[in-house]
Design a protein around this motif. Sequence first.
Motif, PDB file in Angstrom:
ATOM      1  N   ARG A 148       0.844  -1.198   0.000  1.00  0.00           N
ATOM      2  CA  ARG A 148       0.000   0.000   0.000  1.00  0.00           C
ATOM      3  C   ARG A 148       0.876   1.244   0.000  1.00  0.00           C
ATOM      4  O   ARG A 148       1.813   1.347   0.787  1.00  0.00           O
ATOM      5  N   VAL A 149       0.554   2.161  -0.871  1.00  0.00           N
ATOM      6  CA  VAL A 149       1.367   3.371  -0.981  1.00  0.00           C
ATOM      7  C   VAL A 149       0.895   4.462  -0.033  1.00  0.00           C
ATOM      8  O   VAL A 149       1.611   5.445   0.189  1.00  0.00           O
ATOM      9  N   ALA A 153      -9.161   5.861   4.270  1.00  0.00           N
ATOM     10  CA  ALA A 153     -10.440   5.435   4.863  1.00  0.00           C
ATOM     11  C   ALA A 153     -10.227   4.426   5.995  1.00  0.00           C
ATOM     12  O   ALA A 153     -10.876   3.390   6.056  1.00  0.00           O
ATOM     13  N   GLY A 154      -9.311   4.736   6.883  1.00  0.00           N
ATOM     14  CA  GLY A 154      -9.095   3.877   8.033  1.00  0.00           C
ATOM     15  C   GLY A 154      -8.129   2.733   7.800  1.00  0.00           C
ATOM     16  O   GLY A 154      -7.747   2.031   8.746  1.00  0.00           O
ATOM     17  N   GLU A 155      -7.712   2.486   6.544  1.00  0.00           N
ATOM     18  CA  GLU A 155      -6.741   1.428   6.266  1.00  0.00           C
ATOM     19  C   GLU A 155      -5.357   1.863   6.749  1.00  0.00           C
ATOM     20  O   GLU A 155      -4.952   3.009   6.576  1.00  0.00           O
ATOM     21  N   LYS A 156      -4.647   0.913   7.334  1.00  0.00           N
ATOM     22  CA  LYS A 156      -3.327   1.212   7.881  1.00  0.00           C
ATOM     23  C   LYS A 156      -2.243   0.688   6.950  1.00  0.00           C
ATOM     24  O   LYS A 156      -2.342  -0.413   6.420  1.00  0.00           O
ATOM     25  N   VAL A 157      -1.230   1.506   6.758  1.00  0.00           N
ATOM     26  CA  VAL A 157      -0.099   1.138   5.914  1.00  0.00           C
ATOM     27  C   VAL A 157       1.137   1.025   6.805  1.00  0.00           C
ATOM     28  O   VAL A 157       1.379   1.884   7.651  1.00  0.00           O
ATOM     29  N   PHE A 158       1.905  -0.059   6.622  1.00  0.00           N
ATOM     30  CA  PHE A 158       3.062  -0.315   7.475  1.00  0.00           C
ATOM     31  C   PHE A 158       4.355  -0.470   6.683  1.00  0.00           C
ATOM     32  O   PHE A 158       5.383   0.104   7.048  1.00  0.00           O
ATOM     33  N   PHE A 159       4.330  -1.258   5.619  1.00  0.00           N
ATOM     34  CA  PHE A 159       5.571  -1.665   4.960  1.00  0.00           C
ATOM     35  C   PHE A 159       6.384  -0.470   4.472  1.00  0.00           C
ATOM     36  O   PHE A 159       7.554  -0.310   4.824  1.00  0.00           O
ATOM     37  N   VAL A 240      -0.442   8.518   6.919  1.00  0.00           N
ATOM     38  CA  VAL A 240      -0.590   7.711   8.133  1.00  0.00           C
ATOM     39  C   VAL A 240      -1.379   8.518   9.155  1.00  0.00           C
ATOM     40  O   VAL A 240      -0.979   9.632   9.523  1.00  0.00           O
ATOM     41  N   HIS A 241      -2.480   7.956   9.616  1.00  0.00           N
ATOM     42  CA  HIS A 241      -3.299   8.668  10.604  1.00  0.00           C
ATOM     43  C   HIS A 241      -2.764   8.347  12.004  1.00  0.00           C
ATOM     44  O   HIS A 241      -3.359   7.611  12.781  1.00  0.00           O
ATOM     45  N   GLY A 242      -1.596   8.933  12.290  1.00  0.00           N
ATOM     46  CA  GLY A 242      -0.972   8.737  13.590  1.00  0.00           C
ATOM     47  C   GLY A 242      -0.913  10.038  14.355  1.00  0.00           C
ATOM     48  O   GLY A 242      -1.765  10.922  14.195  1.00  0.00           O
ATOM     49  N   LEU A 243       0.117  10.163  15.179  1.00  0.00           N
ATOM     50  CA  LEU A 243       0.258  11.380  15.978  1.00  0.00           C
ATOM     51  C   LEU A 243       0.444  12.610  15.105  1.00  0.00           C
ATOM     52  O   LEU A 243       0.026  13.711  15.470  1.00  0.00           O
ATOM     53  N   THR A 244       1.082  12.425  13.954  1.00  0.00           N
ATOM     54  CA  THR A 244       1.310  13.566  13.060  1.00  0.00           C
ATOM     55  C   THR A 244       0.000  14.212  12.633  1.00  0.00           C
ATOM     56  O   THR A 244      -0.148  15.440  12.659  1.00  0.00           O
TER      57      THR A 244
END
Length: 495
Positions: A148-149, A153-159, A240-244
Amino acid sequence: MRALKLLTYYLLGIIGIICISVLPQVFATKGITDVFGYFQSLGSFLTKLPNPEEWVYRTRDSLVAFPIFEVIWEPYIYSMMIFGGAIILGFFLAFVLAFSSNLLPHKRLGGLKRVLDFLESIPDLVIAILLQILSVYVFKAFGVDLFRVAGFAGEKVFFAPIVTLAILPTVSLFKILLLMIEEEMLKEYVGFLKSKGIKEFGILIRHVFRNVLPTTFQHSKVIIWATLSSQFVIERIFNVHGLTSLIAESLTPMTIAVTLLLLYTPFFLLFQVVDLWLVDDPIKGEQLFTSEKYSFRPLHTITNFIYSIAHIHWREIKPWRPFVTVFKVIINHLKNYKIAIGSLFFIGMISVSLFYSITTDNHVEKEYIIYEADGLTLKSTPPHAPGEPFILGSNNEGVDLLDALVIGAKYTLVFALLIAVLRGFIGMLGGILYAFLLKSRQQEWTERLVDSIHFLPLSVIAYALLAPILIEGVSGFAYSLQIFRTRKPAPLGVG
């Protein structure tokens, strides 16, 4: 006693976080020069801290508030999973490469160093974009979805974020480990072990690894600091829907304070506890705490200074000599083709940017709607793709990205140079003052306070402080960099 010191250092770090957290609100409401307004806002924020009802999360230009830990906890875990994965991957690769490289021939080791130097010179932003382009190209060409680039919509990307973020700790720690291992392999005990018939691989794993580990741990503070700062940019690139994203959506003092506190606490406790463990074991800590402490004697220092001034041979001083020496050093360094190419690129980019700005008066092309040749068929709307009408495409407002990059290059490069010079000068001056003006106890306190800064990502702090300047809200920019605060008039229809 040690527990009390640890608590004191932690509280000092919290005080610093609180003082930083109030600044964006002060800049946005009172202006950059209102010192008394800052202390008023700081006092108001301190009175809210004991009240649990004030611990809320509120987005920009919104009156709706939510309990802050209910909102922030899941993004925090998400960001820490990416950060932890990048650190584990980076440190693992660094150790494997560092210990394996000592078993390689010298030519192959040189090639490995050049590859890592090249990776280190590429900004994380460029690597992130290249990974996204690679994934999209492979999917369009072969129908294979590599990874995933971006999150959507709530999907998390890690790689992709983990791989991109892991490059910095891999390269940085590899270089540090390589130098320490090379130094360790020159010591007498290594020759003694070889004479006993122990293979080099066994010496590396059983002896050298254990001896370099404490110093590696100390160097890891700076690596973690840089990685945390890079994560802010990486999360924005990969959506990325994180702290940032939470900080970008809310710049309230409470959001900033809680975010920095969640980042600061685990790393502070980890490093301080391990430091205490190293101090308790003199064998583990002997490499870390053997530096001589100097005490400051004011009268003796002033006397030496006056004596040195009085015995200067003023007639022999040639004011131009330092400039000649610096010029010779620069010429000698330019004989290295790497430095020469880098310097020429640096100077060339600044020259091109200045020439373009002067000749075009900082003109930037802008096209909002583009039609076909018939003048009726819609061809493109912003953001325009690279090609036509602009080589690098445009942003959402139709501004030519190439023009914007060329005009802004001189500011970025010149400020980068000034910052590098200031960092070197301030660091050298601080090191001199630390070594010769502070007593042993004062040096210890200074070390602990400086260590606390290693767990506060500078990119997050910089964004929080500069957002009122760079991001235009409903009522315009909060303030300008003029001496007196100015506010842009609100658009029509806005009260």
